[in-house]
Scaffold this motif. Sequence first.
Motif, PDB file in Angstrom:
ATOM      1  N   ASP A   1       0.852  -1.187   0.000  1.00  0.00           N
ATOM      2  CA  ASP A   1       0.000   0.000   0.000  1.00  0.00           C
ATOM      3  C   ASP A   1       0.893   1.244   0.000  1.00  0.00           C
ATOM      4  O   ASP A   1       2.071   1.186   0.337  1.00  0.00           O
ATOM      5  CB  ASP A   1      -0.871  -0.035   1.262  1.00  0.00           C
ATOM      6  N   ARG A   2       0.308   2.385  -0.399  1.00  0.00           N
ATOM      7  CA  ARG A   2       1.039   3.670  -0.410  1.00  0.00           C
ATOM      8  C   ARG A   2       2.287   3.604  -1.284  1.00  0.00           C
ATOM      9  O   ARG A   2       3.305   4.230  -0.990  1.00  0.00           O
ATOM     10  CB  ARG A   2       1.432   4.107   0.990  1.00  0.00           C
ATOM     11  N   ALA A   3       2.253   2.833  -2.360  1.00  0.00           N
ATOM     12  CA  ALA A   3       3.375   2.811  -3.292  1.00  0.00           C
ATOM     13  C   ALA A   3       3.353   4.087  -4.121  1.00  0.00           C
ATOM     14  O   ALA A   3       2.291   4.555  -4.526  1.00  0.00           O
ATOM     15  CB  ALA A   3       3.287   1.585  -4.191  1.00  0.00           C
ATOM     16  N   GLY A   4       4.530   4.651  -4.373  1.00  0.00           N
ATOM     17  CA  GLY A   4       4.613   5.906  -5.104  1.00  0.00           C
ATOM     18  C   GLY A   4       4.665   7.095  -4.165  1.00  0.00           C
ATOM     19  O   GLY A   4       4.915   6.961  -2.959  1.00  0.00           O
ATOM     20  N   LEU A   5       4.427   8.282  -4.701  1.00  0.00           N
ATOM     21  CA  LEU A   5       4.475   9.502  -3.899  1.00  0.00           C
ATOM     22  C   LEU A   5       3.177   9.642  -3.112  1.00  0.00           C
ATOM     23  O   LEU A   5       2.090   9.713  -3.690  1.00  0.00           O
ATOM     24  CB  LEU A   5       4.681  10.723  -4.804  1.00  0.00           C
ATOM     25  N   VAL A   6       3.298   9.667  -1.781  1.00  0.00           N
ATOM     26  CA  VAL A   6       2.099   9.597  -0.942  1.00  0.00           C
ATOM     27  C   VAL A   6       1.528  10.950  -0.574  1.00  0.00           C
ATOM     28  O   VAL A   6       0.421  11.036  -0.065  1.00  0.00           O
ATOM     29  CB  VAL A   6       2.385   8.802   0.349  1.00  0.00           C
ATOM     30  N   GLY A   7       2.301  12.036  -0.780  1.00  0.00           N
ATOM     31  CA  GLY A   7       1.748  13.339  -0.480  1.00  0.00           C
ATOM     32  C   GLY A   7       2.338  14.009   0.731  1.00  0.00           C
ATOM     33  O   GLY A   7       3.568  14.132   0.859  1.00  0.00           O
ATOM     34  N   GLU A   8       1.473  14.433   1.649  1.00  0.00           N
ATOM     35  CA  GLU A   8       1.845  15.344   2.712  1.00  0.00           C
ATOM     36  C   GLU A   8       2.803  14.770   3.747  1.00  0.00           C
ATOM     37  O   GLU A   8       3.446  15.525   4.477  1.00  0.00           O
ATOM     38  CB  GLU A   8       0.582  15.873   3.415  1.00  0.00           C
ATOM     39  N   ASP A   9       2.916  13.453   3.850  1.00  0.00           N
ATOM     40  CA  ASP A   9       3.870  12.865   4.797  1.00  0.00           C
ATOM     41  C   ASP A   9       5.315  13.020   4.338  1.00  0.00           C
ATOM     42  O   ASP A   9       6.246  12.916   5.138  1.00  0.00           O
ATOM     43  CB  ASP A   9       3.561  11.378   5.027  1.00  0.00           C
ATOM     44  N   GLY A  10       5.520  13.213   3.056  1.00  0.00           N
ATOM     45  CA  GLY A  10       6.849  13.579   2.564  1.00  0.00           C
ATOM     46  C   GLY A  10       7.832  12.442   2.416  1.00  0.00           C
ATOM     47  O   GLY A  10       7.463  11.263   2.315  1.00  0.00           O
ATOM     48  N   ALA A  11       9.110  12.828   2.429  1.00  0.00           N
ATOM     49  CA  ALA A  11      10.192  11.926   2.032  1.00  0.00           C
ATOM     50  C   ALA A  11      10.269  10.650   2.860  1.00  0.00           C
ATOM     51  O   ALA A  11      10.657   9.598   2.352  1.00  0.00           O
ATOM     52  CB  ALA A  11      11.528  12.661   2.092  1.00  0.00           C
ATOM     53  N   THR A  12       9.909  10.713   4.139  1.00  0.00           N
ATOM     54  CA  THR A  12      10.007   9.516   4.976  1.00  0.00           C
ATOM     55  C   THR A  12       8.958   8.470   4.623  1.00  0.00           C
ATOM     56  O   THR A  12       9.101   7.298   4.995  1.00  0.00           O
ATOM     57  CB  THR A  12       9.855   9.877   6.462  1.00  0.00           C
ATOM     58  N   HIS A  13       7.911   8.879   3.923  1.00  0.00           N
ATOM     59  CA  HIS A  13       6.805   7.963   3.661  1.00  0.00           C
ATOM     60  C   HIS A  13       6.580   7.648   2.191  1.00  0.00           C
ATOM     61  O   HIS A  13       5.775   6.767   1.872  1.00  0.00           O
ATOM     62  CB  HIS A  13       5.507   8.543   4.241  1.00  0.00           C
ATOM     63  N   HIS A  14       7.237   8.362   1.280  1.00  0.00           N
ATOM     64  CA  HIS A  14       7.043   8.051  -0.141  1.00  0.00           C
ATOM     65  C   HIS A  14       7.457   6.615  -0.435  1.00  0.00           C
ATOM     66  O   HIS A  14       8.548   6.170  -0.053  1.00  0.00           O
ATOM     67  CB  HIS A  14       7.872   8.996  -1.019  1.00  0.00           C
ATOM     68  N   GLY A  15       6.592   5.894  -1.142  1.00  0.00           N
ATOM     69  CA  GLY A  15       6.896   4.516  -1.504  1.00  0.00           C
ATOM     70  C   GLY A  15       7.544   4.445  -2.870  1.00  0.00           C
ATOM     71  O   GLY A  15       7.037   3.783  -3.788  1.00  0.00           O
TER      72      GLY A  15
END
Length: 645
Positions: free
Chosen positions: A426-440
Amino acid sequence: MEITAGQLLSQIEYPSDLRKLTKEQLHQVCEELRHFIIDVVSVHGGHFAASLGVVELTVALHYVFNTPYDQLVWDVGHQAYGHKILTGRRSVFHTNRKYNGISGFPKRSESEYDTFGVGHSSTSISAALGMAIASANKGEHDRQHIAVIGDGAMTAGMAFEALNHAGVANANVLIILNDNCMSIDPNVGALKEYLTDITTSPTYNKLRDDVWNMLGKLPVGKRFTRDMASKLEAGLKGMVSKSSNLFESLQLRYFGPIDGHNIAKLVDTLQDLKDIPGPKLLHIVTTKGKGYALAEKDQTKWHAPGLFDKITGEIIKKPFEKPNPPKYQDVFGHTIIELAEQNDKIMGITPAMPSGSSLKFMMEKMPQRAIDVGICEQHAVTLSAGLATQGMKVYCNVYSSFMQRAYDQALHDVAIQDLPVVFCLDRAGLVGEDGATHHGAYDIPYMRCIPNMIISSPMNEEELRNLMYTAQLPGNAHPFVIRYPRGEGVMPEWKTPFKAIEVGKGRKIQDGRELAILSIGHPGNFVVEACKELVNDGLQPAHYDLRFVKPLDADLLHEVFSKYKKIITVEDGSIQGGFGSAILEFMAQNNYMAQVKMLGVPDDFIEHGKPAELHRLCGYDAQGIAKAVREMLKNKVTVNATTTV
C-alpha cells in the motif's frame, strides 16, 4: 482565517522564552498550546490526536532541559507539533505538511531543535543513545539526551535492541515511555498487557509513591551527587526486584508510572531525573487526543482527520457531483474477505496498520484469520513465511516505505525459500503530505533484483482485484508483489467478477503512431488523460500497460521495439533501477535501438505536498507526459541507442 496564539504562547518564540515563566504559568501555556493546535489543524489539516496527548510533556521538557544543547528526540514525530510551535515555527505552523511549507515530522535541516529526522517508528532510543555516547566521548558530561517513545513504537524489535544496549552503555540518556495504549490503531501484544499491569497494579502504585516520597525528601535546590544517585538506585532496586520489572532487568533505572498530564509533577520529576546519571526510563501515562473530547473518544479516527469544524467536530468532506471511486486500500480490504470466503487457506497480516490498510474489515469479520502484529515489519514478513510453509496463502499488507524495514526477511525468509507470500504494498509511489520519509518510491528497485519475485501493479480497482485473485490461485507458487498507491482509484463501479491474469502479461490500451508510452500501475490513467489532450495536436502515441515489472511481457515488448523508435516509460516510483530501467535492460539484452525517455521519481528525496503537486513537480502527471511526447516528436531524426532521463 487568521489564527492567533494566546496571551502567554504569543510571547514564546523559543524555549528560552518559555523558561522565563514561572512554574505556575505553565498550566496556562499548556491550555493555549493545545487550543492553538486544535485551531490550526482544524483549518489546515495534519496529524491531530498524538500531539494533543503530549502537550504537557512537551512544555515540561523544554522548560526543564536546555534545548537544543540538551538533545530531544521524538519517536515517529506525529506528536511533535507542540515541539515545533515552541521552537521558532509558530508563525509558519499553518504551512505544516503543505508544499514548500514545514514538514509534518521533525527534520534536521528545518531546525536545530530537531535533532534527528524521523517518520518511521522506534528509532528514538538508538538515536539518542548514539548522541549520548558521542557526548561522553567529547567530554560533554553535562549534556542531556532524551528519547520520547510511545508504547506502540516500543513493540518494534529495534526499540528492544536499543534498550538492551542502553542498559550497559553507561551513557546519559533518559527514555520517556509515553503510554497511551495507542499507535494509530489500538496497541496489541504482550507488552501492552504488561504496561497495563504496571499502571493498574496496587503494589506497583505503592512502590511508585515510595519512590517519589524518597525523591521528595532530597534536599531542595541541591543537585544530586553520584554518591546520592547510587544510594537512590540501591533503594529503588530494593523496592522493585529485577524479576518484576522488564526495564530494571535490562539495567535501566525505572521511574513511574506518573500522570503525563500533570504539568507540575512532570516538571518536578524531570528536574530530579536530570541529575541522576546513566540510563533511565520514565513511564508516563497519557490520553491520546487529550483536551478534545471527540479525539479522546475515537483516537484512531482523530489521528489525522483532515479538516474539521472544531466546535461540532464535523469532518469537512469535499463536495462531489458523482459517486467517488473507492480508495485502493478499501478495495484490498473488501476483496481479501471475498477471496477468504472462497479459500479457507487465506490469511491477512499487517504490522500495526489495520485501519490504514483496511485489513480491519477482515479482522472484524474473520478475527482468527487476520492479524495485527504491532509495529514490527520484520516479524510480519517472517511470520507470513512461516504460515506459508504450512500451506497458508498469506496476504502481508505493508506500506511500501515500511517494507524497506523488512527487506532482509523478504529476501532471506521468503524469496530464497520461494514461499508464495503475497506482499500487498500500500502507499506505493508519492504519498503526499507525509513527505520523504513515507514516499513509496523504492519498492520496484529493491524488489526487482530479488530472484523468484513476481512484481505487479494495477492500473485501476478491477486490476487490483484480479491481481489479488490471481496471486492465490494454485498455479502461482512464488512470492508475489502487488503495489498500489494511496488514495482513490478511477472506478466508482469497482466490484467486478474475478478474472485470472496471466503472470507477466501486459495489454495494449491503444495503438498509435511514431511513439509508444509504456506505463506501470495507476499512472497509466495519467497517460490516458495525456493521450486525450494530444489528440488536439494531431498526435497519437500508442499506450501499453505492462501490469508486471517482473517478469516483463517479452512478446509485448518485442512488438513495441519492432514498431516504435521513440518510447516513454511512466512509473510512480524511482527512475533509478525502476520500471524504466527494466525496459532499458530488455532493449539492451535484445539488441534493439530506440530513443527512450523515463518519467518517474528522480534521483532525489521529494518533499511533502499534495500528490498531484508532486506528480507535476516530477513531470509525470498528464501534462508532464503530454509535454514529453511533444518534445520527443519535435525531432524526427532517429537517435540510435540514446537514453534520456
